[in-house]
Write a protein that holds these residues in place. Sequence first.
Motif, PDB file in Angstrom:
ATOM      1  N   ALA A 143      -8.851   1.688   5.125  1.00 34.45           N
ATOM      2  CA  ALA A 143      -8.366   0.511   5.857  1.00 34.45           C
ATOM      3  C   ALA A 143      -6.841   0.517   5.934  1.00 34.45           C
ATOM      4  CB  ALA A 143      -8.859  -0.763   5.178  1.00 34.45           C
ATOM      5  N   GLU A 144      -6.212   0.896   4.824  1.00 35.81           N
ATOM      6  CA  GLU A 144      -4.755   0.971   4.808  1.00 35.81           C
ATOM      7  C   GLU A 144      -4.256   2.009   5.806  1.00 35.81           C
ATOM      8  OE1 GLU A 144      -2.361  -0.626   3.275  1.00 35.81           O
ATOM      9  OE2 GLU A 144      -3.597  -2.015   2.143  1.00 35.81           O
ATOM     10  N   ALA A 145      -4.920   3.157   5.838  1.00 33.57           N
ATOM     11  CA  ALA A 145      -4.504   4.212   6.767  1.00 33.57           C
ATOM     12  C   ALA A 145      -4.653   3.760   8.212  1.00 33.57           C
ATOM     13  CB  ALA A 145      -5.333   5.477   6.523  1.00 33.57           C
ATOM     14  N   ASN A 146      -5.710   3.012   8.519  1.00 35.92           N
ATOM     15  CA  ASN A 146      -5.916   2.495   9.865  1.00 35.92           C
ATOM     16  C   ASN A 146      -4.844   1.501  10.266  1.00 35.92           C
ATOM     17  OD1 ASN A 146      -7.909   3.587  11.427  1.00 35.92           O
ATOM     18  ND2 ASN A 146      -9.555   2.442  10.456  1.00 35.92           N
ATOM     19  N   ARG A 147      -4.448   0.662   9.290  1.00 39.78           N
ATOM     20  CA  ARG A 147      -3.425  -0.350   9.595  1.00 39.78           C
ATOM     21  C   ARG A 147      -2.051   0.263   9.738  1.00 39.78           C
ATOM     22  NH1 ARG A 147      -6.610  -3.812   6.154  1.00 39.78           N
ATOM     23  NH2 ARG A 147      -5.482  -3.131   4.303  1.00 39.78           N
ATOM     24  N   GLY A 148      -1.870   1.473   9.176  1.00 35.72           N
ATOM     25  CA  GLY A 148      -0.559   2.083   9.227  1.00 35.72           C
ATOM     26  C   GLY A 148       0.353   1.475   8.176  1.00 35.72           C
ATOM     27  N   VAL A 149       1.629   1.758   8.281  1.00 34.66           N
ATOM     28  CA  VAL A 149       2.610   1.300   7.303  1.00 34.66           C
ATOM     29  C   VAL A 149       3.199  -0.009   7.792  1.00 34.66           C
ATOM     30  CG1 VAL A 149       4.682   1.890   6.018  1.00 34.66           C
ATOM     31  CG2 VAL A 149       3.080   3.683   6.684  1.00 34.66           C
ATOM     32  N   SER A 150       2.631  -1.102   7.326  1.00 37.53           N
ATOM     33  CA  SER A 150       3.109  -2.425   7.696  1.00 37.53           C
ATOM     34  C   SER A 150       2.856  -3.358   6.526  1.00 37.53           C
ATOM     35  CB  SER A 150       2.382  -2.926   8.956  1.00 37.53           C
ATOM     36  OG  SER A 150       0.990  -3.005   8.722  1.00 37.53           O
ATOM     37  N   GLY A 151       3.231  -4.609   6.695  1.00 36.44           N
ATOM     38  CA  GLY A 151       3.034  -5.575   5.620  1.00 36.44           C
ATOM     39  C   GLY A 151       4.201  -5.581   4.658  1.00 36.44           C
ATOM     40  N   GLY A 152       3.912  -5.461   3.368  1.00 33.77           N
ATOM     41  CA  GLY A 152       4.969  -5.504   2.363  1.00 33.77           C
ATOM     42  C   GLY A 152       4.732  -4.491   1.267  1.00 33.77           C
ATOM     43  N   LEU A 153       5.809  -4.080   0.630  1.00 41.90           N
ATOM     44  CA  LEU A 153       5.758  -3.130  -0.471  1.00 41.90           C
ATOM     45  C   LEU A 153       6.703  -3.614  -1.562  1.00 41.90           C
ATOM     46  CD1 LEU A 153       4.506  -0.287  -1.214  1.00 41.90           C
ATOM     47  CD2 LEU A 153       6.732   0.647  -0.562  1.00 41.90           C
ATOM     48  N   ARG A 154       6.190  -3.687  -2.791  1.00 41.75           N
ATOM     49  CA  ARG A 154       7.002  -4.163  -3.917  1.00 41.75           C
ATOM     50  C   ARG A 154       7.394  -2.970  -4.777  1.00 41.75           C
ATOM     51  NH1 ARG A 154       2.023  -7.993  -4.914  1.00 41.75           N
ATOM     52  NH2 ARG A 154       1.205  -5.955  -4.390  1.00 41.75           N
ATOM     53  N   VAL A 155       8.695  -2.702  -4.823  1.00 44.63           N
ATOM     54  CA  VAL A 155       9.192  -1.571  -5.601  1.00 44.63           C
ATOM     55  C   VAL A 155      10.152  -2.085  -6.659  1.00 44.63           C
ATOM     56  CG1 VAL A 155       8.863   0.087  -3.740  1.00 44.63           C
ATOM     57  CG2 VAL A 155      11.025  -1.131  -3.911  1.00 44.63           C
ATOM     58  N   ALA A 156      10.200  -1.381  -7.771  1.00 38.88           N
ATOM     59  CA  ALA A 156      11.041  -1.817  -8.880  1.00 38.88           C
ATOM     60  C   ALA A 156      11.755  -0.615  -9.483  1.00 38.88           C
ATOM     61  CB  ALA A 156      10.202  -2.528  -9.945  1.00 38.88           C
ATOM     62  N   PHE A 157      12.856  -0.897 -10.149  1.00 38.45           N
ATOM     63  CA  PHE A 157      13.593   0.153 -10.856  1.00 38.45           C
ATOM     64  C   PHE A 157      13.734  -0.247 -12.311  1.00 38.45           C
ATOM     65  CE2 PHE A 157      16.698  -2.886  -9.361  1.00 38.45           C
ATOM     66  CZ  PHE A 157      17.613  -3.008 -10.404  1.00 38.45           C
ATOM     67  N   LEU A 158      13.736   0.760 -13.177  1.00 34.23           N
ATOM     68  CA  LEU A 158      13.900   0.524 -14.604  1.00 34.23           C
ATOM     69  C   LEU A 158      15.215   1.142 -15.043  1.00 34.23           C
ATOM     70  CD1 LEU A 158      12.788  -0.506 -17.286  1.00 34.23           C
ATOM     71  CD2 LEU A 158      11.616   1.690 -17.565  1.00 34.23           C
ATOM     72  N   GLY A 159      16.193   0.308 -15.337  1.00 35.11           N
ATOM     73  CA  GLY A 159      17.504   0.805 -15.726  1.00 35.11           C
ATOM     74  C   GLY A 159      18.442   0.879 -14.548  1.00 35.11           C
ATOM     75  N   GLU A 160      19.689   0.473 -14.777  1.00 37.21           N
ATOM     76  CA  GLU A 160      20.666   0.424 -13.683  1.00 37.21           C
ATOM     77  C   GLU A 160      20.900   1.786 -13.045  1.00 37.21           C
ATOM     78  OE1 GLU A 160      20.929  -0.891 -16.627  1.00 37.21           O
ATOM     79  OE2 GLU A 160      21.950  -2.828 -16.619  1.00 37.21           O
ATOM     80  N   GLY A 161      20.716   2.860 -13.822  1.00 33.74           N
ATOM     81  CA  GLY A 161      20.988   4.191 -13.294  1.00 33.74           C
ATOM     82  C   GLY A 161      20.044   4.615 -12.183  1.00 33.74           C
ATOM     83  N   THR A 162      18.861   4.022 -12.119  1.00 34.38           N
ATOM     84  CA  THR A 162      17.906   4.394 -11.070  1.00 34.38           C
ATOM     85  C   THR A 162      18.071   3.547  -9.806  1.00 34.38           C
ATOM     86  OG1 THR A 162      16.258   2.882 -11.980  1.00 34.38           O
ATOM     87  CG2 THR A 162      16.190   5.158 -12.756  1.00 34.38           C
ATOM     88  N   ALA A 163      18.852   2.477  -9.891  1.00 39.16           N
ATOM     89  CA  ALA A 163      18.991   1.579  -8.741  1.00 39.16           C
ATOM     90  C   ALA A 163      19.558   2.282  -7.503  1.00 39.16           C
ATOM     91  CB  ALA A 163      19.848   0.370  -9.114  1.00 39.16           C
ATOM     92  N   PRO A 164      20.624   3.110  -7.609  1.00 38.17           N
ATOM     93  CA  PRO A 164      21.136   3.768  -6.399  1.00 38.17           C
ATOM     94  C   PRO A 164      20.101   4.660  -5.725  1.00 38.17           C
ATOM     95  CG  PRO A 164      22.761   3.882  -8.172  1.00 38.17           C
ATOM     96  CD  PRO A 164      21.493   3.372  -8.781  1.00 38.17           C
ATOM     97  N   VAL A 165      19.301   5.370  -6.512  1.00 36.37           N
ATOM     98  CA  VAL A 165      18.257   6.222  -5.936  1.00 36.37           C
ATOM     99  C   VAL A 165      17.225   5.376  -5.200  1.00 36.37           C
ATOM    100  CG1 VAL A 165      16.375   7.818  -6.491  1.00 36.37           C
ATOM    101  CG2 VAL A 165      18.578   8.039  -7.642  1.00 36.37           C
ATOM    102  N   LEU A 166      16.842   4.264  -5.809  1.00 35.65           N
ATOM    103  CA  LEU A 166      15.870   3.375  -5.172  1.00 35.65           C
ATOM    104  C   LEU A 166      16.424   2.789  -3.884  1.00 35.65           C
ATOM    105  CD1 LEU A 166      13.297   1.739  -5.004  1.00 35.65           C
ATOM    106  CD2 LEU A 166      14.252   0.133  -6.642  1.00 35.65           C
ATOM    107  N   LEU A 167      17.684   2.411  -3.874  1.00 32.74           N
ATOM    108  CA  LEU A 167      18.281   1.815  -2.677  1.00 32.74           C
ATOM    109  C   LEU A 167      18.319   2.818  -1.521  1.00 32.74           C
ATOM    110  CD1 LEU A 167      21.158  -0.288  -4.269  1.00 32.74           C
ATOM    111  CD2 LEU A 167      18.998  -1.107  -3.318  1.00 32.74           C
ATOM    112  N   ARG A 168      18.621   4.073  -1.820  1.00 34.12           N
ATOM    113  CA  ARG A 168      18.622   5.097  -0.777  1.00 34.12           C
ATOM    114  C   ARG A 168      17.215   5.308  -0.225  1.00 34.12           C
ATOM    115  NH1 ARG A 168      21.591  10.601  -2.104  1.00 34.12           N
ATOM    116  NH2 ARG A 168      20.923  10.916   0.045  1.00 34.12           N
ATOM    117  N   ALA A 169      16.244   5.334  -1.131  1.00 30.07           N
ATOM    118  CA  ALA A 169      14.849   5.502  -0.707  1.00 30.07           C
ATOM    119  C   ALA A 169      14.397   4.326   0.145  1.00 30.07           C
ATOM    120  CB  ALA A 169      13.952   5.662  -1.932  1.00 30.07           C
TER     121      ALA A 169
END
Length: 300
Positions: A84-110
């Motif tokens: 069902a997810e594949a049929n709907r495609g990439v839409s809606g919302g996605l919740r992403v998190a980072f652990l530790g300030e050092g990973t925040a820049p990588v997450l922001l670029r992604a």
Amino acid sequence: MLERLEIEIFLTLAEELHFGRTAERLRLTTGRVSQVVRQLERRVGGALFERTSRSVRITPVGRRLADDLEPLAAGIAAAVHRAAEANRGVSGGLRVAFLGEGTAPVLLRAAALFAERHPDCRVDIREAQLATTRSSLLDGSVDVLIAAFPFDGMANGPVLMTERRVLAVAAGHPLAGAASVSLEVLGDHPVVQYPEVTSAVFKRDRTPERTPSGRPVPKGPVGNTFSEMLTLVALGRGVLPVGELSLRYHPRPDLAYVPIVDAPPIERGPVWVEGNTTERVRAFVRAAADSVAAPAQAPE
């Protein structure tokens, strides 16, 4: 071959042990539930439930069948969800998190590259807490976490960043002025421990129980957060192997960071629940890998 409705009725009744509640949950009549159960019992050649006017109990044969069917039913549900997810495609919302300030820049670029590719999917970013990283993935409040490997029991994406390991010690510690140390020194000093909820595999990687030569490593006190663990180090309660990004994001006058010459690097990247591998998660992991592989834009 059992039909899906038969499996749903059987497993629901095995959980509820009440025909009326089972019928209500599945929006069926009680008669229909009874009919399906009788059909199943004829098929297996014996009783799956013991009924009286006051109670319903599952038989040993019924319990074994329920234990065998539950993972299969969960797998079918997950497969249907992924389709069902594949049929709907990439839409809606996605919740992403980072652990530790050092990973925040990588997450922001992604997140930036993901948003560029999939403008119909909103990305919510939050900071994860050390003691709740696993539970937030399991309860669905976080879809993807950028954290350090190993993260056992979860799907782990590609390595997005690596960093050398250093040893955090108190500023007045005898090792504070050393140019470098070996992992063998862990056998001479208590090592501050991660929270109890942290997985055993991760603990063995970060705070090993023995040195490379086999000497036992004395355990220091447990910290509930990374900052609390560093504070225990500063108080002289123990030492702690950490990543070298701590020099940038946790500089403290009461701490010193000493390179560990014989430790493997720390690897960090995306982590998620295997059963929650939706098209959105796949797309985000691809964007994360591509954002690291792409050359940085030169300033104009």
